[in-house]
Design an enzyme around this catalytic site. Structure first.
Site, mmCIF file in Angstrom:
data_model
loop_
_atom_site.group_PDB
_atom_site.id
_atom_site.type_symbol
_atom_site.label_atom_id
_atom_site.label_comp_id
_atom_site.label_asym_id
_atom_site.label_seq_id
_atom_site.Cartn_x
_atom_site.Cartn_y
_atom_site.Cartn_z
ATOM 1 N N ASP A 138 0.818 -1.215 0.000
ATOM 2 C CA ASP A 138 0.000 0.000 0.000
ATOM 3 C C ASP A 138 0.847 1.260 0.000
ATOM 4 O O ASP A 138 0.621 2.180 -0.805
ATOM 5 C CB ASP A 138 -0.937 -0.011 1.212
ATOM 6 C CG ASP A 138 -1.998 1.067 1.126
ATOM 7 O OD1 ASP A 138 -1.685 2.250 1.383
ATOM 8 O OD2 ASP A 138 -3.149 0.744 0.773
ATOM 9 N N ALA A 167 -4.862 2.223 -0.930
ATOM 10 C CA ALA A 167 -4.554 1.506 -2.168
ATOM 11 C C ALA A 167 -5.098 0.087 -2.107
ATOM 12 O O ALA A 167 -5.740 -0.390 -3.050
ATOM 13 C CB ALA A 167 -3.050 1.498 -2.401
ATOM 14 N N ASP A 168 -4.854 -0.605 -0.995
ATOM 15 C CA ASP A 168 -5.364 -1.967 -0.843
ATOM 16 C C ASP A 168 -6.877 -2.013 -0.981
ATOM 17 O O ASP A 168 -7.434 -2.883 -1.664
ATOM 18 C CB ASP A 168 -4.977 -2.522 0.526
ATOM 19 C CG ASP A 168 -3.529 -2.984 0.580
ATOM 20 O OD1 ASP A 168 -2.945 -3.255 -0.481
ATOM 21 O OD2 ASP A 168 -2.987 -3.074 1.699
ATOM 22 N N ARG A 169 -7.555 -1.088 -0.334
ATOM 23 C CA ARG A 169 -9.024 -1.139 -0.344
ATOM 24 C C ARG A 169 -9.600 -0.699 -1.695
ATOM 25 O O ARG A 169 -10.609 -1.239 -2.155
ATOM 26 C CB ARG A 169 -9.581 -0.306 0.811
ATOM 27 C CG ARG A 169 -9.178 -0.886 2.167
ATOM 28 C CD ARG A 169 -9.884 -0.234 3.330
ATOM 29 N NE ARG A 169 -9.382 -0.751 4.592
ATOM 30 C CZ ARG A 169 -9.770 -1.889 5.163
ATOM 31 N NH1 ARG A 169 -10.687 -2.638 4.556
ATOM 32 N NH2 ARG A 169 -9.267 -2.293 6.312
ATOM 33 N N GLY A 172 -9.050 -3.644 -3.873
ATOM 34 C CA GLY A 172 -9.964 -4.702 -3.453
ATOM 35 C C GLY A 172 -11.358 -4.518 -4.025
ATOM 36 O O GLY A 172 -12.001 -5.485 -4.468
#
Length: 404
Positions: A138, A167-169, A172
């Site tokens: 991230d 960034a991850d979410r 996702g």
């Protein structure tokens, strides 16, 4: 019955980006089988935990799943995963494709046993570029997409990361979107497919959608950046007794607000007369407004802004949001009893569906809690499951292999 009832997802993801996506799919009713290594997903260890292996982030990012333990480096471990892939609708992973290939679980190998599978990978970079094999996290993706630069421009000049795994979410959510689209495509055509969701390109598209600006044009009309979002004074306003988030945005808002506080002549200034000119000089205007907010309490400002129909909301902390009256009214934080963690605060699915409401189907699982259950469902003979446990190709919570 959730909208994905009957869909089987083989979840080979770890940490946050992938697990966040598969939890959403699980909440929609999919049967998500989370494959963990013998040490478990590292995110189990993140944050406070009552048992040592069930941190808060894991609990929230891994509900609506079953956990099985498979040692993918064991000669028989790969075969277990390929067997599970035969009956899966979707396989989701978030390591580099090169790592999947080394494990013998690349797309070609999986598609050989199940040509109709949707093989969705979320990783750092698109595979046709020079960064293809680079690792990604991230923080790295925030930096690569320019987010710390934007924060530096709005603060003291020091680059910083956004204090959430944005960034991850973000990626996702794109994984969920891709899986749903691929399921619909397969329903119409019968065809499975490989889908790559690269973090860099995905986060860059989100950032640049707001900040490309004049760089959209060739030749460029300016250096990019949306001035209102980059205003140093774009922040909650300090009141006499706290802070208040206010968005005075369109002409009606500005006319009403400035008139109510005795500053109606501000709009006579050409810098502030139109929406377009205000955007170019928004820092000066926001600073001007910030100077008057300490004159009244938060409640007094709320009463005035309600009357003017100007959007506003109190500024929460991580603790005060738990007592927000709206979230209480919609039962957003149900307290549930976890078998190993005791009473834990969950979060409900935000949306409302009239026919197929998504909802958590399971609490976050213990490491390997469902290994035996899933393998028996897959049709493996009980003696075969016992053998796999004994050889440590797989592991079942509470069962240890007998070396004899």
């Amino acid at each position: 019955m959730g909208p994905l009832d009957g869909v089987r997802i083989l979840d080979l993801t770890t940490v946050l980006m992938g697990p966040y996506a598969t939890t959403i799919l699980g909440d929609m009713g999919a049967d998500v089988v989370k494959v963990e290594g013998p040490q478990g997903d590292i995110i189990r260890q993140v944050g406070p935990s009552r048992s040592g292996a069930m941190g808060g982030m894991f609990l929230h990012a891994n509900r609506s799943k079953r956990s099985i333990v498979v040692d993918l480096k064991h000669p028989e471990g790969r075969d277990v995963v390929l067997d599970l892939a035969r009956t899966a609708d979707v396989l989701v992973y978030n390591v580099r494709p090169q790592a999947m290939a080394r494990l013998g679980l690349g797309y070609e190998a999986v598609a050989t046993v199940n040509p109709a599978i949707i093989y969705a990978g979320a990783f750092g970079y698109g595979q046709d570029g020079p960064y293809a094999a680079r690792p990604a996290y991230d923080d790295l993706m925030q930096g690569a997409a320019g987010i710390p630069t934007l924060l530096a421009a709005t603060g003291d000049g020091t680059p910083r990361y956004v204090p959430i795994n944005i960034a991850d979410r973000t990626v996702g959510l794109h994984v969920v979107n891709a899986v749903l689209g691929a399921l619909y495509f397969r329903q119409r055509t019968g065809q499975g497919q490989r889908i790559d969701i690269p973090m860099f390109e995905t986060v860059a598209s989100q950032v640049l959608a707001d900040h490309m600006g004049g760089l959209t044009f060739e030749p460029p009309l300016d250096g990019g950046g949306y001035a209102r979002l980059l205003a140093r004074s774009r922040r909650p306003y300090r009141t006499a007794d706290g802070h208040l988030c206010v968005l005075i945005y369109n002409d009606r808002h500005w006319r009403g607000f400035l008139g109510a506080v005795g500053m109606e002549t501000v709009l006579d200034d050409p810098r502030f007369a139109t929406h377009a000119s205000r955007i170019l000089h928004i820092d000066q205007l926001y600073e001007m407004v910030a100077g008057i907010f300490p004159d009244r309490t938060t409640a007094e400002w709320q009463e005035l802004l309600d009357r003017l129909d100007v959007p506003h909301t109190p500024m929460h902390t991580l603790e005060t949001i738990l007592a927000d009256p709206h979230l209480a009214a919609v039962d957003f934080f149900p307290v549930v009893e976890h078998p190993t963690e005791g009473a834990v605060r969950s979060m409900r699915v935000p949306g409302r569906w009239s026919q197929s409401q998504p909802a958590p189907g399971r609490l976050a699982p213990g490491l390997g809690e469902h290994t035996r259950e899933v393998l028996l469902e897959q049709g493996l003979h009980p003696a075969r499951v016992d053998h796999l446990i004994k050889t440590q190709a797989v592991a079942q919570q509470g069962e240890t292999s007998d070396p004899d």
